[in-house]
Motif scaffolding. Structure first.
Motif, PDB file in Angstrom:
ATOM      1  N   VAL A 116      41.866 -10.700   8.075  1.00 54.70           N
ATOM      2  CA  VAL A 116      41.778 -11.263   9.419  1.00 54.70           C
ATOM      3  C   VAL A 116      40.576 -10.621  10.094  1.00 54.70           C
ATOM      4  N   VAL A 117      39.680 -11.447  10.601  1.00 61.17           N
ATOM      5  CA  VAL A 117      38.532 -10.944  11.355  1.00 61.17           C
ATOM      6  C   VAL A 117      38.658 -11.494  12.769  1.00 61.17           C
ATOM      7  N   ARG A 125      36.592 -25.611  17.182  1.00 60.81           N
ATOM      8  CA  ARG A 125      37.277 -26.851  17.551  1.00 60.81           C
ATOM      9  C   ARG A 125      37.630 -27.680  16.306  1.00 60.81           C
ATOM     10  N   GLY A 126      38.899 -28.077  16.233  1.00 62.06           N
ATOM     11  CA  GLY A 126      39.338 -28.964  15.169  1.00 62.06           C
ATOM     12  C   GLY A 126      39.594 -28.306  13.831  1.00 62.06           C
ATOM     13  N   GLU A 127      39.492 -26.970  13.735  1.00 59.72           N
ATOM     14  CA  GLU A 127      39.720 -26.278  12.464  1.00 59.72           C
ATOM     15  C   GLU A 127      41.028 -25.503  12.520  1.00 59.72           C
ATOM     16  N   ALA A 128      41.814 -25.625  11.467  1.00 63.02           N
ATOM     17  CA  ALA A 128      43.063 -24.880  11.372  1.00 63.02           C
ATOM     18  C   ALA A 128      42.792 -23.460  10.889  1.00 63.02           C
ATOM     19  N   LEU A 129      43.560 -22.518  11.395  1.00 65.64           N
ATOM     20  CA  LEU A 129      43.418 -21.131  10.971  1.00 65.64           C
ATOM     21  C   LEU A 129      44.114 -20.908   9.637  1.00 65.64           C
ATOM     22  N   ALA A 130      43.613 -19.939   8.885  1.00 59.73           N
ATOM     23  CA  ALA A 130      44.236 -19.544   7.628  1.00 59.73           C
ATOM     24  C   ALA A 130      45.560 -18.832   7.907  1.00 59.73           C
ATOM     25  N   PRO A 131      46.406 -18.667   6.895  1.00 61.79           N
ATOM     26  CA  PRO A 131      47.710 -18.029   7.112  1.00 61.79           C
ATOM     27  C   PRO A 131      47.641 -16.639   7.723  1.00 61.79           C
ATOM     28  N   GLY A 132      46.689 -15.811   7.279  1.00 57.51           N
ATOM     29  CA  GLY A 132      46.586 -14.454   7.818  1.00 57.51           C
ATOM     30  C   GLY A 132      46.326 -14.429   9.314  1.00 57.51           C
ATOM     31  N   PRO A 133      45.251 -15.092   9.783  1.00 61.51           N
ATOM     32  CA  PRO A 133      45.007 -15.164  11.223  1.00 61.51           C
ATOM     33  C   PRO A 133      46.151 -15.806  12.003  1.00 61.51           C
ATOM     34  N   LYS A 134      46.789 -16.828  11.416  1.00 60.55           N
ATOM     35  CA  LYS A 134      47.934 -17.451  12.083  1.00 60.55           C
ATOM     36  C   LYS A 134      49.058 -16.448  12.286  1.00 60.55           C
ATOM     37  N   ALA A 135      49.341 -15.664  11.249  1.00 60.38           N
ATOM     38  CA  ALA A 135      50.408 -14.666  11.344  1.00 60.38           C
ATOM     39  C   ALA A 135      50.070 -13.611  12.394  1.00 60.38           C
ATOM     40  N   PHE A 136      48.804 -13.218  12.457  1.00 62.89           N
ATOM     41  CA  PHE A 136      48.377 -12.223  13.445  1.00 62.89           C
ATOM     42  C   PHE A 136      48.579 -12.762  14.858  1.00 62.89           C
ATOM     43  N   LEU A 137      48.190 -14.012  15.076  1.00 58.15           N
ATOM     44  CA  LEU A 137      48.328 -14.607  16.407  1.00 58.15           C
ATOM     45  C   LEU A 137      49.787 -14.791  16.801  1.00 58.15           C
ATOM     46  N   ARG A 138      50.634 -15.168  15.849  1.00 58.55           N
ATOM     47  CA  ARG A 138      52.065 -15.299  16.158  1.00 58.55           C
ATOM     48  C   ARG A 138      52.643 -13.968  16.620  1.00 58.55           C
ATOM     49  N   LEU A 139      52.257 -12.904  15.948  1.00 56.79           N
ATOM     50  CA  LEU A 139      52.747 -11.582  16.329  1.00 56.79           C
ATOM     51  C   LEU A 139      52.185 -11.160  17.678  1.00 56.79           C
ATOM     52  N   LEU A 140      50.924 -11.477  17.917  1.00 54.61           N
ATOM     53  CA  LEU A 140      50.306 -11.161  19.210  1.00 54.61           C
ATOM     54  C   LEU A 140      51.072 -11.828  20.347  1.00 54.61           C
ATOM     55  N   MET A 141      51.430 -13.092  20.161  1.00 56.01           N
ATOM     56  CA  MET A 141      52.172 -13.815  21.196  1.00 56.01           C
ATOM     57  C   MET A 141      53.538 -13.186  21.428  1.00 56.01           C
ATOM     58  N   ALA A 142      54.181 -12.728  20.363  1.00 50.77           N
ATOM     59  CA  ALA A 142      55.482 -12.083  20.502  1.00 50.77           C
ATOM     60  C   ALA A 142      55.371 -10.782  21.280  1.00 50.77           C
ATOM     61  N   VAL A 143      54.304 -10.008  21.021  1.00 51.14           N
ATOM     62  CA  VAL A 143      54.094  -8.751  21.742  1.00 51.14           C
ATOM     63  C   VAL A 143      53.803  -9.027  23.213  1.00 51.14           C
ATOM     64  N   VAL A 144      53.002 -10.058  23.492  1.00 47.26           N
ATOM     65  CA  VAL A 144      52.699 -10.422  24.873  1.00 47.26           C
ATOM     66  C   VAL A 144      53.977 -10.747  25.634  1.00 47.26           C
ATOM     67  N   GLU A 145      54.833 -11.540  25.028  1.00 47.81           N
ATOM     68  CA  GLU A 145      56.078 -11.943  25.694  1.00 47.81           C
ATOM     69  C   GLU A 145      57.001 -10.754  25.912  1.00 47.81           C
ATOM     70  N   ARG A 146      57.046  -9.858  24.938  1.00 50.60           N
ATOM     71  CA  ARG A 146      57.983  -8.734  25.017  1.00 50.60           C
ATOM     72  C   ARG A 146      57.508  -7.621  25.943  1.00 50.60           C
ATOM     73  N   GLU A 147      56.190  -7.391  25.993  1.00 51.34           N
ATOM     74  CA  GLU A 147      55.680  -6.214  26.703  1.00 51.34           C
ATOM     75  C   GLU A 147      54.757  -6.579  27.861  1.00 51.34           C
ATOM     76  N   SER A 148      54.931  -7.763  28.407  1.00 48.26           N
ATOM     77  CA  SER A 148      54.038  -8.224  29.465  1.00 48.26           C
ATOM     78  C   SER A 148      54.024  -7.273  30.663  1.00 48.26           C
TER      79      SER A 148
END
Length: 324
Positions: A115-116, A295-318
Motif C-alpha cells: 500500500v502506498v 477517477r474511475g479506477e478501482a483500488l487493489a485489495p491492499g489499499p481497499k483493506a487499509f481504507l476500510r480500517l481507516l474508516m473504522a478508526v475514524v468512526e471509533r475514535e472521532s
C-alpha cells in the motif's frame, strides 16, 4: 524424416499494431531514461546498457513509430512534441504495470502486497499511527509506504500512479482525480496552558483581533479556514509569524509568541509542549478531509483493506481525534 517447420515468434504472429505496441513496451525503460536525463550516456548507466545500444534502441523506436522522439545535436538532446507525449504516457504505463504486479500478488488472500498512501501532515500524525497499529496485526504481509504531501505533490503522485490514494483536505482536485469526503477536522486556538484564554476555557473569533496570531502560510487550507472565518466575523488580524508545517506553528506558540488556529492533531503532544487546544464558542471552524483517488479506477485489495480500517478508526475514535 520430414523437417519440422520453423515456428514464428509470438511477436511475429501478432497483427502489426499489436506487434508495434509490444516492441514499444519492451523499450520504454530505455526511452524514459534518455528522456529524463537527456543524455544517452547517463541513460545507459541507469538501464545497464552501453551508449551505442541505447542509441540503437532509440533509433529503432523512432523508425517503428515513424516520428522523431528526440532532437539531437553535438551539444544537446531535447524531446520533440511526440517524445514529450510518449514520456508522460509511458511513465503512466510503466507505473500501471508495476501496480498490476502488486495487485496480482495482493489478490492471494491479502497475504502479500503493498500500500502506498499519501497523507496531509496533520492527518499523518494524528490518524495514521492508530490505523497502522491495527493494519499490521490484520495484514502482516502487506508493506505500507507512507508519504506526507501538500496538495500539488499529492495530486501529481496519485495521477502518475506512484501512490494508490491520498487522504487530506485538498479540494477541488485536478480533472483526473476524484475527492470523496470522509470527515470534518475541527480547528481550535492553540495557546500555552497559562494563557488567559486557556484559563477561561473557550475562545471567540473576536479574541483574534487582539492576539498575536501565528498563521499557516498563504495558500494552505488551514489559512483558508481562518481567513473565511474572520471575514465572516468582520474582523482583521495581523499575523505575527507564518509557517507551512504545524510543528513549527506549535513550537512558536509554545515559546510564547502567540496562538495558532489549527487542528489539535495530538493532545498528548500539545500537553508535552505546554500547550492546549481551546475550543471556539459561537463559531465552528473546520475543514473537510477526504479520499483522493484516480477517477474511475478501482483500488487493489491492499489499499481497499487499509481504507476500510481507516474508516473504522475514524468512526471509533472521532472524539479523541477532534473530528466529526
Amino acid at each position: 524424416m520430414i523437417p519440422r517447420p520453423r515456428c514464428e515468434s509470438e511477436a511475429e504472429m501478432l497483427p502489426q499494431p499489436e506487434k508495434l505496441a509490444l516492441t514499444l513496451f519492451r523499450r520504454l525503460d530505455v526511452f524514459i531514461a534518455v528522456a529524463e536525463t537527456l543524455s544517452f550516456r547517463r541513460a545507459g548507466e541507469i538501464v545497464g546498457r552501453s551508449q551505442p545500444a541505447v542509441t540503437a534502441h532509440i533509433n529503432q523506436m523512432e523508425e517503428s513509430l515513424g516520428v522523431k522522439l528526440f532532437i539531437r545535436s553535438t551539444r544537446q538532446v531535447r524531446l520533440t512534441t511526440a517524445g514529450a507525449e510518449l514520456l508522460e504516457r509511458g511513465k503512466r504505463l510503466m507505473a500501471e504495470s508495476e501496480r498490476l504486479v502488486r495487485d496480482i500478488h495482493a489478490h492471494a488472500g491479502l497475504l502479500t502486497g503493498q500500500v502506498v498512501a499519501s497523507f496531509s501532515p496533520t492527518i499523518a500524525v494524528s490518524l495514521v499511527p492508530r490505523v497502522l497499529a491495527e493494519f499490521e496485526v490484520e495484514h502482516p504481509g502487506i508493506r505500507v509506504m507512507l508519504r506526507e504531501d501538500l496538495a500539488p505533490q499529492m495530486f501529481e503522485s496519485i495521477r502518475n500512479g506512484n501512490v494508490d490514494f491520498g487522504i487530506g483536505p485538498y479540494r477541488p482536485v485536478i480533472d483526473e482525480l476524484s475527492f470523496d469526503p470522509i470527515f470534518d477536522q475541527e480547528f481550535s486556538l492553540i495557546v500555552r496552558m497559562d494563557h488567559p484564554i486557556a484559563i477561561r476555557g473557550f475562545a471567540r473569533l473576536k479574541d483574534l483581533a487582539n492576539l498575536n496570531v501565528i498563521c499557516s502560510a498563504e495558500g494552505t487550507t488551514a489559512r483558508a479556514v481562518l481567513e473565511d472565518a474572520i471575514r465572516a466575523e468582520g474582523i482583521s488580524i495581523y499575523p505575527k509569524y507564518e509557517a507551512v508545517h504545524y510543528p513549527t506553528l506549535y513550537a512558536l506558540a509554545a515559546a510564547g509568541f502567540g496562538g495558532a488556529v489549527m487542528p489539535a492533531v495530538d493532545l498528548g503532544m500539545l500537553s508535552a509542549m505546554g500547550l492546549t487546544a481551546v475550543p471556539f464558542r459561537g463559531k465552528r471552524l473546520a475543514r473537510t478531509i477526504g479520499k483522493v483517488t484516480r477517477r474511475g479506477e478501482a483500488l487493489a485489495p491492499g489499499p481497499k483493506a487499509f481504507l476500510r480500517l481507516l474508516m473504522a478508526v475514524v468512526e471509533r475514535e472521532s472524539r479523541n481525534l477532534g473530528i466529526s
